[in-house]
Design a protein around this motif. Structure first.
Motif, short mmCIF file in Angstrom:
data_model
loop_
_atom_site.label_atom_id
_atom_site.label_comp_id
_atom_site.label_asym_id
_atom_site.label_seq_id
_atom_site.Cartn_x
_atom_site.Cartn_y
_atom_site.Cartn_z
N LEU A 68 26.51 48.04 47.45
CA LEU A 68 25.06 48.15 46.38
C LEU A 68 23.81 48.28 47.70
N ASN A 69 24.14 47.21 49.03
CA ASN A 69 22.99 47.37 49.54
C ASN A 69 22.69 48.88 49.99
N THR A 70 21.24 48.66 50.13
CA THR A 70 20.25 49.92 49.83
C THR A 70 19.71 50.80 48.85
N LEU A 71 20.69 50.93 47.99
CA LEU A 71 21.01 51.61 47.20
C LEU A 71 20.50 50.62 45.84
N GLY A 72 18.97 49.95 45.72
CA GLY A 72 18.46 49.77 45.06
C GLY A 72 19.14 49.61 42.32
N ALA A 119 26.32 41.06 26.27
CA ALA A 119 25.76 42.21 26.30
C ALA A 119 26.14 42.47 28.17
N ILE A 120 25.56 43.36 29.25
CA ILE A 120 25.90 43.96 29.94
C ILE A 120 24.59 44.58 30.80
N SER A 121 23.69 43.95 31.88
CA SER A 121 22.54 44.59 31.93
C SER A 121 22.29 45.33 33.64
N SER A 122 21.86 46.49 33.35
CA SER A 122 21.65 47.24 34.54
C SER A 122 20.36 46.83 35.38
N LEU A 123 19.98 46.41 36.56
CA LEU A 123 18.29 46.49 36.75
C LEU A 123 17.77 47.07 37.99
N SER A 124 16.73 47.89 38.55
CA SER A 124 16.28 49.20 38.61
C SER A 124 15.73 48.34 40.20
N SER A 125 17.24 47.24 40.98
CA SER A 125 16.94 46.83 42.04
C SER A 125 18.36 46.31 42.91
N GLN A 126 18.29 46.25 43.88
CA GLN A 126 19.10 45.47 44.15
C GLN A 126 18.94 43.81 44.50
N ASN A 127 18.21 43.65 44.17
CA ASN A 127 17.65 42.34 44.73
C ASN A 127 16.28 42.07 43.46
N PRO A 128 16.35 41.99 42.14
CA PRO A 128 15.26 42.04 41.24
C PRO A 128 15.19 40.73 41.33
N GLY A 129 15.36 39.91 41.34
CA GLY A 129 14.57 38.37 41.40
C GLY A 129 14.42 37.85 40.02
N VAL A 130 14.69 36.78 39.99
CA VAL A 130 14.64 35.67 38.48
C VAL A 130 13.66 34.58 38.60
N ILE A 131 12.37 34.78 36.95
CA ILE A 131 11.14 33.29 37.93
C ILE A 131 12.22 33.21 36.16
N LEU A 190 -0.90 57.99 43.48
CA LEU A 190 -0.72 58.09 42.24
C LEU A 190 0.75 58.08 42.71
N VAL A 191 1.18 58.93 42.95
CA VAL A 191 2.84 59.19 43.76
C VAL A 191 3.04 58.51 44.48
N LEU A 192 2.67 58.01 45.32
CA LEU A 192 2.87 56.90 46.73
C LEU A 192 2.57 55.84 46.63
N SER A 193 2.07 55.46 45.69
CA SER A 193 2.12 53.92 44.73
C SER A 193 3.02 53.61 44.26
N LEU A 194 3.59 54.21 43.19
CA LEU A 194 4.69 54.09 43.01
C LEU A 194 5.76 54.34 43.73
N ALA A 195 6.03 55.32 44.73
CA ALA A 195 6.99 55.18 44.87
C ALA A 195 7.18 53.66 46.19
N ASP A 196 6.11 53.41 46.43
CA ASP A 196 6.19 51.71 46.97
C ASP A 196 6.71 50.51 45.70
N ALA A 197 6.51 51.05 44.98
CA ALA A 197 6.60 50.19 43.57
C ALA A 197 8.54 49.35 44.26
N TYR A 198 9.15 49.88 43.78
CA TYR A 198 10.56 50.45 43.68
C TYR A 198 11.55 49.56 45.20
N ASP A 199 12.88 49.19 45.20
CA ASP A 199 12.77 49.31 46.43
C ASP A 199 13.31 50.62 47.31
N PRO A 200 13.23 50.91 48.50
CA PRO A 200 12.80 51.52 49.39
C PRO A 200 14.05 53.17 49.20
#
Length: 225
Positions: free
Chosen positions: A91-95, A173-185, A16-26
């Motif tokens: 911001l590169n690699t900072l997630g 509004a100001i939006s903060s996201l947990s990825s340096q490249n969260p993507g938008v669809i 579970l810990v490893l799966s969570l670790a892989d779910a976000y920017d390294p």
């Protein structure tokens, strides 16, 4: 037997810990990795070439002008100014990343998804009606809220969400996201403005509407916010 159960539980928790670790920017393995457009005297990390740390300056972590209102003169009446690694190389690699969202009166940030990031939204001005919809696993539960200046709302990663200005003035509004490249669809754009077009039969059956309506929607002008 008890030892075997404990061992199995430990492996399950570890998975579970490893799966969570892989779910976000390294996580970065160095202090800084300022992005540069070319490989001269640089390393390639996380999709970007990294500047030699000894050549890094404070400006690599700086951006000015986010306080300036953006135009909302478009079909949806809103404007998203993304602050990603393309604007702040440090911001590169900072997630993490940021966005300023401007809403005209009645302006909508249309239903969309960030496939790689959770979003925390802080209202600076105006009154917004917003919400998100969970996945099929939770029966597409809809969470909605009216928010005001100083209010904060969270949109979980991968959930369809939106914001609508319901006040009598412009909103910001100001939006903060947990990825340096969260993507938008943007949902409607992706479905009705795909290139090449998705078969009208597929969309008609999927939305349980007439194919002529789908064809009409596919002919409309769609723009990414």
């Amino acid at each position: 037997m008890m030892k075997s159960v404990r061992l199995s539980t430990s492996f399950a928790l570890l998975a579970l810990v490893l799966s969570l670790a892989d779910a976000y920017d390294p996580s970065p393995l160095q202090d800084i990795c300022v992005a540069v457009p070319e490989p001269h005297n640089a390393l390639f990390v996380n999709g970007k070439f990294c500047k030699n740390p000894s050549l890094t300056t404070a400006d690599d972590f700086f951006l000015s002008g986010l306080q300036v209102p953006r135009s909302t003169a478009n079909p949806v009446g809103s404007n998203v100014t993304q602050v990603t690694v393309d604007l702040i190389p440090g911001l590169n690699t900072l997630g993490i990343s940021l966005a300023r969202i401007d809403y005209g009166i009645g302006g909508l940030n249309p239903p969309h998804i960030h496939p790689r990031g959770t979003e925390v939204l802080l209202v600076l001005e105006g009154t917004l009606y917003l919400g998100f919809v969970t996945s099929n696993q939770l029966n597409n539960t809809f969470f909605e809220k009216v928010v005001h200046p100083g209010d904060v709302f969270v949109f979980p990663i991968g959930m369809i969400h939106f914001q609508l200005n319901i006040g009598k003035t412009n909103a910001v509004a100001i939006s903060s996201l947990s990825s340096q490249n969260p993507g938008v669809i943007t949902v409607a754009n992706a479905l009705f403005n795909a290139k090449p077009p998705i078969s009208p039969e597929v969309l008609a059956k999927g939305f349980q509407v007439d194919e002529k309506l789908v064809e009409t929607l596919q002919k409309k002008f769609w723009s990414n916010n």
